[in-house]
Every structure is written in C-alpha cells, then in structure tokens.
Design a protein around this motif. Structure first.
Motif: not given
Length: 413
Positions: A322-331
């Motif tokens: 979850t942490a890494l998938s959320r980080s993928d969506e952040i600029d």
C-alpha cells in the motif's frame, strides 16, 4: 520506570525486556519499531521462544528503553556498569539555542514596546526557511537564539492586545525550536520548549495557537515513547478547536487537519490499523474542504501532506504494498517543504526495505539526501535505513551504501 533493584534476579532476558517495556507503558509495536523490528520478533524474545544473541540489538533495546546500564536487560550481576550509548546526535547550533532557552530573564528589561507586525513577520520568515532550506537545522538554528530573546522580551513589554499577539509569536518560536532541535536537543530542553509553546498559546487564549502547540507537544510525547499521551493531547486539541472552525480562517482548519494526521501516524506506529486510517480519513476530508493549493505555514498541512502521510501510515503499519502504490501516485515536487519531501523518500525507502528490495531503497535514499542532506542526517528513521543498507546492501552497491552511511555519520556494527 522500574528500578534495577526491583527486578527479580531469576528473570530471563526476555522477561526483563517485557517488564521494563511495560513499566514505561510502551507497546510491543512501539519498542520493536524503535529497534527496526516487528512486534512478532519482540514477542518471541519476551516469551523466550527466540534467543537474543545480538549485542547490537541488545544495545538498541536498551537505548529505546532509555536505560543507562545494559545489565538491566542482561541481568549481569557483576559490579561493572555496561553503559548504553544513547545515540543523541549533536549539532553546532545547540549551545547557543540552549543558552537562549535556559537563560530566560526573570525580570522585564526596560525597552520600547515591540512592533508586533515586524516580530511576527520574522517568525513567519523563519518557518518558511525551515521548509525551503536544504540545510534547515543549520540556517534556522543560527537565527533562533536572537529570535527567542526578542519574542521573550516582547511578552514583557507589550500591553493589552499586543501582548496576546506577542504570546502567539512566542509560542510559534518555541514550536520552531522543537522542530529545529528534534533528535539533537537534550530531553530537558525539548520538554521546556514544548511546554512554553503550549503555555504561551494558552495564556494568549488563541484556539489556533493552542492547537498548533498541542501538535508540537504531541511530537515530543510520541518521540519520547509516550504514544498514548501524544494521542490524547492531539485528539483533545482537535476537539477544542472543532467548534471554532465554521467561518474560521483556513489556517485554523489547517492545524485541525494536521492534528488528525498526527493522530494517524501515532496510531499506525502502535499497530492500530483502523484508528490510523480513520484519523487519516478525517485529515483527508479537511484537505478537500480547503483550496487545492492551500498549505499551512508551519505544519505544511494541505493536499500534498495528506497524501504523504498516507505513505507514512502504510509504512508504519508495515503495509509496504500500500505504501509503495500510494507513493507511485504522488508528485513529490508539489510539496513546498524540502524537509517533508525528503522524509517522503525515506518512507519509500523503508517500504522497499520491508519488501527486501535494498537496491531500490538505496536509490531513493540518494534522492532523499539530494533534496535535504540534513533531513537524512538528523532523522532516526533515515539513519536506520542507511545503517541497514550499509550492513546488507547487494555486493554491487556496497561502496555506494558505505558512501551514504559515511556522509550522514552512521556507523554500522
């Protein structure tokens, strides 16, 4: 805290750890997290299902429990003290800040009433510097001693409503002291600064200042292993400011949202999944009610910070996917605070480590350090990642991992 003489001599190492942990009111997830391990590992140690042979981990446990003598864990009956390195970092700005905080005059000095607009402007500019400088501790630390003395003097010479403004400015200054000296200040200075920030805000009777000071107090409580007290303070502060939010300035709602994000991380570190995401959702709703580009001047609460905290919450709950998938969506570039942006990449590195991908972790730690070297050098979670990489990086990247560790002053056993 348990006294050494009160620990039965026949207790095992694991039983001693459990007794000492419970005497401090620490949960397993908190103590295990401070040692870079999971709660199941600590449960096995305490129950005796797993033997603790690593001297390094013994020292980490002792330091996290704030012990000065390792024999309180090992039960060694010799008369020789086994000192525990506490790992307190140092910074050259600390002596001058210490002097300014601890040498507050008791009697008011004869002086002209201050120009409160000028003083508050200086405070606001210093907060801005904290968020925009790559060397925030050094640059802000150089300004703080004089700013502390000016704000203290203002509360003694200003009158009536101007004195209320001076008290709010003083509270803002002491909150900044807490940020700039985190992990490098002696415990007594951290507590003095947090208490003065809160008491000044309360004396000013300013709900937003009280809430911001409570957010700061929560940081001190959480980082000194009092998570329940930290949660109580920020939840109570949120309840106090909530009735004032209708028609209030955006910054009042901003600090309200920041309190919920603080609670989310505190619950996540304690392994409380449902509570953590409930508080994060509350912060998310506040961000949605504010202008898209809104950023709180000191807590940097806003859309980007809510998203960044989503990564932190997932990482602390060990939900690395979850942490890494959320980080993928952040600029990351939308976050105006370099300090917070650097910490995001540290959280991403932690997520990669949880998945066993040290190559990716090393890569993003390089990004974090490039954004703000001082954030990486003075944040315990970042230093823990660097130490882990130094010990266990893939052979092809050991030189790079060693360079990172050396650059931030990490020594791996």
């Amino acid at each position: 805290m348990t006294h050494p003489d009160s620990i039965p001599a026949d207790l095992s190492t694991g039983e001693r750890i459990q007794l000492l942990r419970e005497s401090r009111g620490m949960t397993r997830p908190v103590l295990a997290g401070l040692c870079g391990r999971g709660p199941d590992w600590l449960k096995k140690i305490e129950s005796g299902a797993r033997e603790l042979r690593s001297h390094t981990l013994l020292l980490r446990l002792a330091a996290a429990l704030q012990l000065s003598d390792l024999s309180m864990i090992t039960g060694d009956s010799s008369d020789v003290t086994q000192p525990v390195p506490q790992g307190r970092l140092s910074h050259p700005a600390m002596p001058a800040i210490w002097s300014a905080v601890m040498s507050r005059p008791l009697a008011p000095a004869a002086a002209e009433p201050p120009d409160m607009a000028v003083l508050q402007g200086r405070v606001d500019q210093t907060w801005q510097l904290w968020h925009t400088s790559k060397r925030q501790r050094t640059e802000v630390g150089a300004l703080l001693p004089d700013l502390i003395r000016q704000a203290e003097a203002a509360t003694r010479t200003a009158e009536d409503n101007q004195r209320r403004r001076a008290l709010v400015a003083l509270s803002d200054v002491y909150r900044l002291v807490g940020q700039a000296t985190a992990y490098v200040a002696p415990a007594e200075l951290a507590w003095v600064a947090a208490d003065r920030a809160l008491s000044s805000a309360q004396e000013a009777d300013d709900p937003a200042a009280i809430a911001a000071a409570a957010w700061n107090m929560g940081n001190i409580l959480r980082e000194t292993a009092y998570p329940e007290e930290a949660l109580r303070v920020v939840v109570e502060a949120a309840s106090l400011i909530r009735p004032h939010l209708d028609g209030a300035p955006d910054d009042w709602r901003g600090v309200y949202g920041a309190l919920h994000l603080h609670a989310a991380v505190t619950c996540a570190r304690d392994g409380r999944d449902g509570d953590a995401w409930r508080h994060w959702d509350a912060g998310d709703q506040v961000a949605k009610s504010l202008p898209a580009a809104y950023v709180h001047p000191s807590t940097v609460f806003g859309r980007a910070n809510v998203d960044f905290h989503g990564v932190s919450v997932a990482t602390d709950l060990r939900q690395n996917g979850t942490a890494l998938s959320r980080s993928d969506e952040i600029d990351p570039d939308v976050m105006p605070s370099l300090e917070r942006r650097s910490r995001l990449w540290v959280e991403v590195a932690r997520g990669h480590l949880q998945r066993g991908d040290r190559t990716a972790a090393l890569h993003v730690m390089g990004i974090a350090r490039e954004i703000s070297h001082e954030t990486v050098a003075y944040t315990p979670s970042a230093r823990a990642v660097a130490a882990d990489l130094w010990r266990k990086a893939p052979r092809a990247f050991r030189s790079e991992a060693a360079d990172l560790a050396e650059a931030i002053g990490v020594s791996a056993p």
